[in-house]
Design an enzyme around this catalytic site. Structure first.
Site, short mmCIF file in Angstrom:
data_model
loop_
_atom_site.label_atom_id
_atom_site.label_comp_id
_atom_site.label_asym_id
_atom_site.label_seq_id
_atom_site.Cartn_x
_atom_site.Cartn_y
_atom_site.Cartn_z
N ASP A 121 50.22 54.21 28.04
CA ASP A 121 49.58 53.68 29.68
C ASP A 121 48.76 55.16 30.40
O ASP A 121 47.75 55.32 30.33
CB ASP A 121 50.43 53.57 30.53
N LYS A 133 44.84 56.88 31.07
CA LYS A 133 44.56 57.74 31.75
C LYS A 133 44.11 58.85 31.70
O LYS A 133 42.58 60.14 32.02
CB LYS A 133 45.28 57.54 33.22
#
Length: 436
Positions: A201, A205
């Site tokens: 995750d 980003k």
């Protein structure tokens, strides 16, 4: 001017929060945007489910393609997540001449290059502030507020689940598995927590932030990721004793040789502000050549913090709808024909300092063997702690901080140390950043 009509794909946590913020702050938002912004249609998998938002005046459908193909919708807000369906919907909306706002970091990290090319071809905007760090306006800060700077590096706590786990381990002396179970019970972590605890995750980003910071294509496949699953309570305690805290950081750094893109547990000096960002909060530290280090802190998830970023993007879209496409802020901060093919460095070519923890027999010559191996690989020791063995045991933990060294040298040194007959088990390794 007539209101701008919005179709929302997904009425879950963020979708519901977005509808609530748009309704509650309608007057203020219209004053900022210059026109009303009205949600007229929304899609949801289960139309009968109880929601966190009122849907009066909104036409609901279970088929999101009805919205992206509706000629009366001006802007599509994609909040369903995932890869394939989201990509299909976004590309269809773009082909139909609709602007898009999304909170989908995986979609942008993996397919953003294609999506932005199609958006430019069709003269529409794709905005994605909510895809990184929830309510923190970090993309706008880098893309616009720091536009006069050459970005040197950035480092961020950009996954709240991992930060919650490490904070609980430090503050309450708990083990990783115990805290992970609580994070799942509280809804901070999914039933399958792989994306959060293995750095995926945060890698999505970081891919986005690095592209905006350095003007490079989105390249998630080149991000080095290492999770927090091997961090023990002992590592957290030893780090504290040495004056550091362990945080799971996403780091992007521009060097003479290329770009570093890496996500991993990191020792940070306790005095740094970012070392004191705890719980599920997020923070991003950005260093520009003109401004120096700047820190951005806030809620990295949640209904209304993330909705704050979605609505801000909607306001930007509405403001720009009367502008020529050529005069809009570029998707990745740099003009499309100025995106640079700067190489992304493989992990072995990255140079950092390290925290090492090993268990060795408590007898003369063992530490000398270890330091001799480190010296043979050009690794200097910055600090060392050797604990007394517990009562009745013959093995002792040895903790070291090293100076800067190449990853490939450290890999070779660790392999040689683990091969020593006097060393048991694996050598624990955590990278160290001073962020100064």
């Amino acid at each position: 001017m007539k209101p701008v009509t919005v179709g929302v794909l997904g009425l879950g946590t963020v979708g519901g929060g977005t509808v609530n913020v748009l309704k509650r702050n309608a007057g203020e938002i219209a004053r900022r945007a210059g026109r009303e912004i009205v949600v007229t249609r929304a899609s949801a998998r289960d139309l009968n489910r109880t929601r966190i938002c009122a849907t009066d005046g909104i036409i609901l459908t279970a088929d999101p393609f009805e919205i992206v193909n509706d000629p009366d919708i001006d802007v599509v807000v994609e909040l369903i997540g995932g890869y394939d369906l989201a990509k299909q919907l976004v590309l269809t909306a773009i082909a139909n001449g609709k602007h898009v706002v999304t909170a989908n970091k995986a979609l942008i990290a993996l397919h953003g290059n294609e999506i932005f090319a199609e958006a430019s071809k069709n003269g529409v905007m794709v905005l994605f502030e909510a895809a990184v760090a929830g309510g923190i306006p970090i993309i706008k800060a880098i893309r616009e507020g720091l536009a006069g700077n050459r970005i040197k590096w950035l480092a961020g706590i950009i996954n709240g689940t991992g930060n919650f786990i490490l904070t609980e381990m430090r503050d309450k002396g708990r083990d990783f598995a115990d805290v992970l179970a609580e994070a799942q019970a509280l809804g901070y972590a999914e039933a399958d927590p792989t994306f959060d605890v293995e750095g995926i995750d945060a890698g999505h980003k970081l891919t986005i932030l690095a592209s905006i910071a350095f003007g490079i294509p989105l390249q998630f496949d080149k991000v080095f990721t290492e999770g927090i699953t091997k961090i023990t309570r002992l590592d957290v305690e030893y780090a504290e004793a040495l004056g550091y805290r362990i945080k799971n950081l996403g780091i992007a750094r521009k060097t003479e040789d290329g770009i570093e893109l890496r996500v991993h547990p990191t020792l940070i000096p306790k005095r740094r502000l970012i070392a004191n960002v705890d719980g599920v909060m997020n923070a991003v530290l950005v260093c520009g050549d003109a401004v120096g280090p700047t820190l951005y802190y806030g809620a990295g998830a949640g209904a209304e913090p993330t909705a704050s970023a979605v609505v801000a993007d909607l306001v930007d879209v509405v403001r720009a709808m009367t502008s020529d496409p050529e005069n809009r802020v570029p998707h990745l901060a740099f003009q499309a024909d100025a995106i640079a093919d700067i190489p992304v460095l493989p992990a072995e070519q990255i140079k950092t300092a390290y925290y090492l923890r090993l268990t060795a027999e408590d007898k003369p010559g063992v530490l000398a063997d270890v330091t001799r191996i480190l010296a043979a690989h050009n690794i200097s020791i910055e600090a060392l702690i050797q604990k007394e063995p517990p009562q009745g045991e013959t093995s002792v933990p040895i903790i070291m901080l090293t100076q800067l060294t190449l990853e490939k040298e450290m890999n070779a040194a660790i392999a040689a140390i683990e091969a020593l007959a006097t060393v048991s088990g694996k050598v624990a390794r955590i990278r160290l950043e001073t962020l100064g």
